[in-house]
Design an enzyme around this catalytic site. Structure first.
Site, PDB file in Angstrom:
ATOM      1  N   SER A   1     -61.984  64.351 -36.064  1.00  0.00           N
ATOM      2  CA  SER A   1     -62.867  64.784 -35.183  1.00  0.00           C
ATOM      3  C   SER A   1     -63.122  66.673 -35.075  1.00  0.00           C
ATOM      4  O   SER A   1     -63.716  67.331 -34.751  1.00  0.00           O
ATOM      5  CB  SER A   1     -62.829  64.323 -33.615  1.00  0.00           C
ATOM      6  OG  SER A   1     -61.308  64.970 -33.056  1.00  0.00           O
TER       7      SER A   1
ATOM      8  N   ASP B   1     -62.867  69.807 -24.126  1.00  0.00           N
ATOM      9  CA  ASP B   1     -62.988  68.710 -23.648  1.00  0.00           C
ATOM     10  C   ASP B   1     -61.503  68.214 -23.302  1.00  0.00           C
ATOM     11  O   ASP B   1     -60.701  69.022 -24.124  1.00  0.00           O
ATOM     12  CB  ASP B   1     -63.988  67.533 -24.051  1.00  0.00           C
ATOM     13  CG  ASP B   1     -63.543  67.016 -25.425  1.00  0.00           C
ATOM     14  OD1 ASP B   1     -62.407  67.249 -25.780  1.00  0.00           O
ATOM     15  OD2 ASP B   1     -64.331  66.421 -26.231  1.00  0.00           O
TER      16      ASP B   1
ATOM     17  N   HIS C   1     -60.399  68.305 -27.321  1.00  0.00           N
ATOM     18  CA  HIS C   1     -61.047  69.041 -28.311  1.00  0.00           C
ATOM     19  C   HIS C   1     -60.933  70.499 -27.807  1.00  0.00           C
ATOM     20  O   HIS C   1     -61.426  70.672 -27.058  1.00  0.00           O
ATOM     21  CB  HIS C   1     -62.250  68.589 -29.207  1.00  0.00           C
ATOM     22  CG  HIS C   1     -62.266  67.011 -29.390  1.00  0.00           C
ATOM     23  ND1 HIS C   1     -62.656  65.776 -28.612  1.00  0.00           N
ATOM     24  CD2 HIS C   1     -61.778  66.462 -30.734  1.00  0.00           C
ATOM     25  CE1 HIS C   1     -62.598  65.024 -29.167  1.00  0.00           C
ATOM     26  NE2 HIS C   1     -61.775  65.100 -30.108  1.00  0.00           N
TER      27      HIS C   1
END
Length: 389
Positions: free
Chosen positions: A40, A324, A327
């Site tokens: 990610s 978040d 991340h």
């Protein structure tokens, strides 16, 4: 015609054949192509096109709100580090491999949110690193068939490769898996992950890569999702210690590997200290918060989504280190991209990323059968890694 000998582990979904016929080589041959692998930290939308769960998707609001104005599949309020690297290199955004009708003339992004080095990490829900390498090999074969092997070799030997992966193996595959912790010590598990990265770099080299950027892990114990589980809100020292051990082991192993693979340059991007500085002194670097995420507090229960009742969402995401619970914000991605692009010490070694985008003085040539550098002293070793089952 295909390039080299296709490894036995190569097994792709049939629908990929629709994608690969659209590949092309870069129209601007003076700027090397960019190929991206990982999780990610670099995913730009791969998971939009696979069958997975919401936990492994970033295609819903408020993701992407501060740059794209809509979710794109990136795990950020805007762009991620490779978007900035592409911009600094004078390239457009590099699209995901699975995006239909995408322009791959400047490179391809194979990264998948939740992916690990080990195949069993989030297996069946993500595109793991080995699968990403399979996709790259098929992409390379398609370019060679369409444009000729000689031109393809020049493109792939001069390209820049970025690999950013590993945190999911530890956070979910080890610390989040009691059975795995019973089977192996942290040291043993780090050894398995590091071995997987080394083997993957050897594979990339055998496929033609000679300029590879390997990103280290951040202080994983300080992600908001873990700090929220501690009564005092402190970082998890054992988890961060494993990340540090991983970084040291990867750098040591790849530095040794580089000595035996001709013409290979491995650049180490050190994210650990970079992020830790901003977590410990957020105001010094322009942030109002180094511990709480912009999205994912309140009654979000670790999730970030506009539709979650009672989920709090800050007004200025780029004033936060974290976007978040897992991340960082776009601002962190931008600052780190600037540091590694410009060669800011000690975050990048041995050269700045911008140096890798200078075209090679002359193309390198490969053995027609194995697609390896002619005269490579580790030819047999690399061959075995390609043909492993």
């Amino acid at each position: 015609m295909a390039v080299g000998k296709v490894p036995r582990w190569l097994s792709l979904a049939s629908f990929l054949s629709v994608v690969i016929v659209l590949v092309a080589v870069s129209a601007d041959a003076s700027v090397p192509a960019l190929f991206i692998f990982g999780d990610s930290t670099v995913d730009c939308g791969t998971n939009n096109y696979i069958n997975t769960t919401r936990n492994f998707r970033g295609d819903f609001p408020p993701y992407g709100q501060d740059f794209f104005g809509k979710p794109t599949g990136r795990y950020s309020n805007g762009r991620v580090i490779v978007d900035f690297i592409a911009e600094y290199a004078g390239k457009p955004l590099i699209p995901p491999y699975l995006e239909p009708n995408a322009d791959h003339s400047h490179g391809v992004n194979f990264g998948s949110g939740g992916a690990g080095v080990l195949v069993e990490t989030n297996q069946g829900l993500v595109v793991d690193l080995q699968k990403q390498l399979s996709q790259f090999l098929e992409h390379k074969a398609a370019v060679s068939e369409r444009h000729g092997q000689t031109l393809a070799e020049e493109v792939f030997s001069d390209a820049v490769y970025i690999v950013s992966v590993g945190s999911n193996d530890y956070l979910g595959g080890y610390f989040g898996n009691p059975k795995q912790r019973e089977k192996s010590t942290p040291e043993q598990f780090v050894g398995a992950v590091v071995t997987g990265i080394v083997e993957s770099i050897k594979m990339l080299y055998s496929f033609g890569a000679k300029k590879i950027v390997v990103a280290g892990l951040g202080p994983m114990g300080c992600i908001p999702a873990l700090r929220a589980r501690d009564e005092s809100g402190s970082c998890s020292a054992p988890v961060s210690a494993v990340a540090s051990a991983h970084n040291n082991a990867v750098q040591g192993a790849l530095s040794q590997l580089e000595q035996f693979l001709p013409r290979l340059t491995i650049v180490h991007a050190q994210f650990y200290d970079f992020l830790l500085e901003r977590l410990e002194n957020p105001s010094k670097h322009g942030y109002v918060s180094g511990d709480k995420p912009c999205c994912g507090t309140g009654s979000c229960e670790g999730r970030c989504g506009a539709e979650v009742p009672g989920c709090e969402h800050c007004s200025n995401a780029n004033a936060h280190v974290w976007w978040d619970p897992y991340h960082p914000s776009e601002s962190i991605h931008r600052q780190f991209a600037e540091a590694v692009w410009n060669g800011t010490s000690p975050y990048i070694h041995p050269v700045a990323v911008q140096e890798l985008f200078k075209p090679a003085a002359e193309p390198h040539h490969y053995d027609d059968k194995l697609d390896l550098f002619v005269g490579d002293p580790l030819q047999q070793l690399v061959s075995e890694s390609i043909l492993m089952t």
